[in-house]
Design an enzyme around this catalytic site. Structure first.
Site, PDB file in Angstrom:
ATOM      1  N   HIS A  15      -3.539 -17.457   6.521  1.00 36.52           N
ATOM      2  CA  HIS A  15      -3.494 -15.922   6.072  1.00 36.52           C
ATOM      3  C   HIS A  15      -3.761 -15.046   7.148  1.00 36.52           C
ATOM      4  O   HIS A  15      -4.897 -14.872   7.694  1.00 36.52           O
ATOM      5  CB  HIS A  15      -4.407 -15.815   4.969  1.00 36.52           C
ATOM      6  CG  HIS A  15      -4.421 -14.629   4.241  1.00 36.52           C
ATOM      7  ND1 HIS A  15      -4.090 -14.363   2.918  1.00 36.52           N
ATOM      8  CD2 HIS A  15      -4.222 -13.247   4.708  1.00 36.52           C
ATOM      9  CE1 HIS A  15      -4.146 -13.257   2.441  1.00 36.52           C
ATOM     10  NE2 HIS A  15      -4.370 -12.261   3.459  1.00 36.52           N
ATOM     11  N   HIS A  17      -1.956 -11.328   9.116  1.00 39.16           N
ATOM     12  CA  HIS A  17      -0.855 -10.405   9.059  1.00 39.16           C
ATOM     13  C   HIS A  17      -0.492 -10.033  10.348  1.00 39.16           C
ATOM     14  O   HIS A  17      -1.032  -9.651  11.156  1.00 39.16           O
ATOM     15  CB  HIS A  17      -1.262  -9.200   8.006  1.00 39.16           C
ATOM     16  CG  HIS A  17      -1.534  -9.246   7.037  1.00 39.16           C
ATOM     17  ND1 HIS A  17      -0.916  -8.766   6.025  1.00 39.16           N
ATOM     18  CD2 HIS A  17      -2.876  -9.704   6.284  1.00 39.16           C
ATOM     19  CE1 HIS A  17      -1.476  -9.093   4.839  1.00 39.16           C
ATOM     20  NE2 HIS A  17      -2.630  -9.635   5.094  1.00 39.16           N
ATOM     21  N   ASP A  19       1.249  -7.325  11.351  1.00 39.66           N
ATOM     22  CA  ASP A  19       0.997  -5.993  11.726  1.00 39.66           C
ATOM     23  C   ASP A  19      -0.384  -5.703  11.919  1.00 39.66           C
ATOM     24  O   ASP A  19      -1.086  -4.648  12.160  1.00 39.66           O
ATOM     25  CB  ASP A  19       1.836  -5.065  10.667  1.00 39.66           C
ATOM     26  CG  ASP A  19       1.604  -5.326   9.450  1.00 39.66           C
ATOM     27  OD1 ASP A  19       1.185  -6.412   8.884  1.00 39.66           O
ATOM     28  OD2 ASP A  19       1.642  -4.529   8.396  1.00 39.66           O
ATOM     29  N   GLY A 184      -1.363  -5.420  -0.509  1.00 35.95           N
ATOM     30  CA  GLY A 184      -1.419  -3.938  -0.566  1.00 35.95           C
ATOM     31  C   GLY A 184      -2.593  -3.871  -1.550  1.00 35.95           C
ATOM     32  O   GLY A 184      -3.541  -4.739  -1.551  1.00 35.95           O
ATOM     33  N   HIS A 214      -2.085 -11.903  -2.778  1.00 32.90           N
ATOM     34  CA  HIS A 214      -3.603 -11.450  -2.543  1.00 32.90           C
ATOM     35  C   HIS A 214      -4.025 -11.020  -3.925  1.00 32.90           C
ATOM     36  O   HIS A 214      -3.270 -10.065  -4.769  1.00 32.90           O
ATOM     37  CB  HIS A 214      -3.330 -10.108  -1.673  1.00 32.90           C
ATOM     38  CG  HIS A 214      -2.872 -10.045  -0.475  1.00 32.90           C
ATOM     39  ND1 HIS A 214      -1.997 -10.606   0.152  1.00 32.90           N
ATOM     40  CD2 HIS A 214      -4.112  -9.923   0.705  1.00 32.90           C
ATOM     41  CE1 HIS A 214      -2.193 -10.606   1.561  1.00 32.90           C
ATOM     42  NE2 HIS A 214      -3.281 -10.016   1.954  1.00 32.90           N
ATOM     43  N   GLU A 217      -9.516 -10.052  -4.036  1.00 32.96           N
ATOM     44  CA  GLU A 217     -10.284  -9.959  -2.804  1.00 32.96           C
ATOM     45  C   GLU A 217     -11.256  -8.556  -3.087  1.00 32.96           C
ATOM     46  O   GLU A 217     -12.348  -8.973  -3.002  1.00 32.96           O
ATOM     47  CB  GLU A 217      -9.048  -9.465  -1.949  1.00 32.96           C
ATOM     48  CG  GLU A 217      -9.995  -8.997  -0.493  1.00 32.96           C
ATOM     49  CD  GLU A 217      -9.010  -8.579   0.504  1.00 32.96           C
ATOM     50  OE1 GLU A 217      -7.409  -8.332   0.158  1.00 32.96           O
ATOM     51  OE2 GLU A 217      -9.223  -8.314   1.607  1.00 32.96           O
ATOM     52  N   HIS A 238      -7.568 -14.866  -0.470  1.00 36.29           N
ATOM     53  CA  HIS A 238      -8.865 -14.651  -0.693  1.00 36.29           C
ATOM     54  C   HIS A 238      -9.390 -15.162  -2.120  1.00 36.29           C
ATOM     55  O   HIS A 238      -9.791 -16.114  -2.010  1.00 36.29           O
ATOM     56  CB  HIS A 238      -9.051 -13.017  -0.818  1.00 36.29           C
ATOM     57  CG  HIS A 238      -8.792 -12.278   0.308  1.00 36.29           C
ATOM     58  ND1 HIS A 238      -9.394 -12.105   1.643  1.00 36.29           N
ATOM     59  CD2 HIS A 238      -7.467 -11.776   0.667  1.00 36.29           C
ATOM     60  CE1 HIS A 238      -8.833 -11.254   2.480  1.00 36.29           C
ATOM     61  NE2 HIS A 238      -7.530 -11.165   2.070  1.00 36.29           N
ATOM     62  N   ASP A 295      -6.812 -12.837   8.883  1.00 37.96           N
ATOM     63  CA  ASP A 295      -6.302 -11.681   8.217  1.00 37.96           C
ATOM     64  C   ASP A 295      -5.862 -10.718   8.930  1.00 37.96           C
ATOM     65  O   ASP A 295      -4.628 -10.574   9.104  1.00 37.96           O
ATOM     66  CB  ASP A 295      -7.459 -11.220   7.161  1.00 37.96           C
ATOM     67  CG  ASP A 295      -6.979 -10.387   5.950  1.00 37.96           C
ATOM     68  OD1 ASP A 295      -5.489 -10.690   5.786  1.00 37.96           O
ATOM     69  OD2 ASP A 295      -7.769  -9.753   5.072  1.00 37.96           O
ATOM     70  N   ASP A 296      -6.695  -9.795   9.533  1.00 34.12           N
ATOM     71  CA  ASP A 296      -5.997  -8.836  10.347  1.00 34.12           C
ATOM     72  C   ASP A 296      -6.935  -8.737  11.488  1.00 34.12           C
ATOM     73  O   ASP A 296      -7.752  -7.712  11.846  1.00 34.12           O
ATOM     74  CB  ASP A 296      -6.204  -7.314   9.634  1.00 34.12           C
ATOM     75  CG  ASP A 296      -5.144  -7.261   8.486  1.00 34.12           C
ATOM     76  OD1 ASP A 296      -4.172  -7.113   8.752  1.00 34.12           O
ATOM     77  OD2 ASP A 296      -5.768  -7.207   7.342  1.00 34.12           O
TER      78      ASP A 296
HETATM   79 ZN   LIG Z   1      -4.523 -10.349   3.757  1.00 33.57          ZN
END
Ligand SMILES: [Zn+2]
Length: 363
Positions: A15, A17, A19, A184, A214, A217, A238, A295-296
């Site tokens: 998991h 992203h 971006d 999102g 997702h 979360e 999550h 994740d990010d």
């Molecule tokens: Zn995510």
């Protein structure tokens, strides 16, 4: 940087992203090259403005993307570069297999309604975005020795994009794409049941495209139930709030549902309140099927090491648990069976576990 990693063995990440995993230097480079204003002059400053140190609300978190996505979206060269550099980043973290996800629409500036990030209309379509990312991931795979597959994201607030997302999964299924995701803001009321998403996930089931969503979360256990029962998800992004519904949690444990846990992310997004026990502690106690993920990492100023360190230092995770969860991640990956077995064999060997364990059926 030369410190020994908390878990100095091959890892699997499911998991993350694309971006949300870009080098600040690359954002700065394309901002300048394309004449797109950025809120900082140096990579360091940019990292501090985009990055978080303290928990923010989900809208506060999502606003971070507005700072830098305009520098990358709509640019073929930038998109190829972030995909290639992503694989390099994962190689440095000791990841041997990764599934990276992104919304093709959020990187396009043509044949996408509305055009994201206030870009002027251009000629880069979601279809070509997937072609470019896939090619660069495959090049990175060869150059850095990390096995990489990709997941295409539907966005909760844009159900009109979802049917095309699943068509792109089908078109590019032999060029790195293995699954569809729904990402999102999951607090958008009833968004799991928007017809665009439901049709896309039905089509995914019909055409053998894997599914993750997702859910749970920041959303409730109800969102988790919708993801499982209506969207037929095979994994949960999550999934923490599943714990609020004991019966649902017991059922998902029994069904061996995989939870894609992102510890450091959950702290910074407020998905986990730090004065309570982290859901992953419960998952560990119950020997649930879960993985650890970033994740990010751009926004959370982290690497996979951050998540391993956090679980070891503040939750007492052991080497044995790290091995167990990575094996579960490999088993729950969206690779075809023969490639999954090869990945498992690689892990068993690196972890000093007998290869016979590979044949052990999961209850
Ligand atoms: Zn995510």
């Amino acid at each position: 940087m030369t410190q020994t990693p908390t878990f100095d063995k091959p890892k699997v990440e499911l998991h993350v992203h694309l971006d949300g995993a870009i080098k600040p230097e690359t954002i700065l480079y394309y901002g300048r090259k394309r004449g797109i204003a950025l809120p900082a002059e140096t990579a360091e400053e940019l990292r501090d403005i985009i990055g978080m140190d303290k928990p923010l609300s989900l809208p506060g978190f999502l606003a971070k993307f507005n700072y830098y996505m305009p520098a990358i979206a709509g640019c073929r060269e930038a998109i190829q570069r972030i995909a290639y550099e992503f694989v390099e980043m994962k190689a440095e973290e000791g990841v041997v297999y990764v599934e990276v996800r992104y919304s093709p629409h959020l990187l396009a500036n043509s044949k996408v309604q509305p055009i994201p990030w206030n870009q002027p209309e251009g000629d880069l379509t979601p279809d070509e975005v997937v072609a470019l990312v896939s090619k660069s991931l495959q090049k990175g795979e060869r150059d850095f020795g990390v096995k990489v597959r990709s997941i295409l994201c539907c966005m909760r607030h844009q159900p009109c994009w979802s049917p095309e997302v699943v068509e792109l999964c089908k078109k590019y299924r032999h060029q790195s794409v293995v699954a569809v995701d729904l990402a999102g803001d999951e607090t958008i009321q009833g968004s799991s049941l928007f017809p665009g998403h439901m049709k896309a996930f039905e089509e995914a089931v019909r055409s053998g495209i894997h599914r993750t969503v997702h859910a749970g979360e920041v959303g409730s256990a109800d969102v988790v139930r919708e993801a499982v029962d209506t969207l037929k998800t095979e994994r949960l992004g999550h999934g923490y709030h599943t714990l609020e519904d004991g019966a649902l949690y017991a059922r998902l444990l029994q069904e061996n549902m995989h939870f894609e846990v992102c510890p450091w992310s959950s702290y910074l997004t407020g998905a986990w309140k730090s004065d309570t026990e982290h859901p992953v502690v419960r998952f560990k106690q119950d020997e649930a099927n879960y993985s650890l993920n970033t994740d990010d990492p751009l926004i959370f100023k982290s690497t996979l090491e951050t998540d391993y360190q956090m679980t070891k230092q503040s939750m007492g995770f052991t080497e044995e648990e790290f091995k167990r969860l990575n094996i579960n991640a490999a088993k729950s990956s969206f690779l075809p069976e023969d490639e999954k077995q090869q990945l498992l064999d690689l892990l068993y060997k690196a972890y000093g576990m007998p290869p016979s364990a590979a044949a052990e059926p999961h209850p």
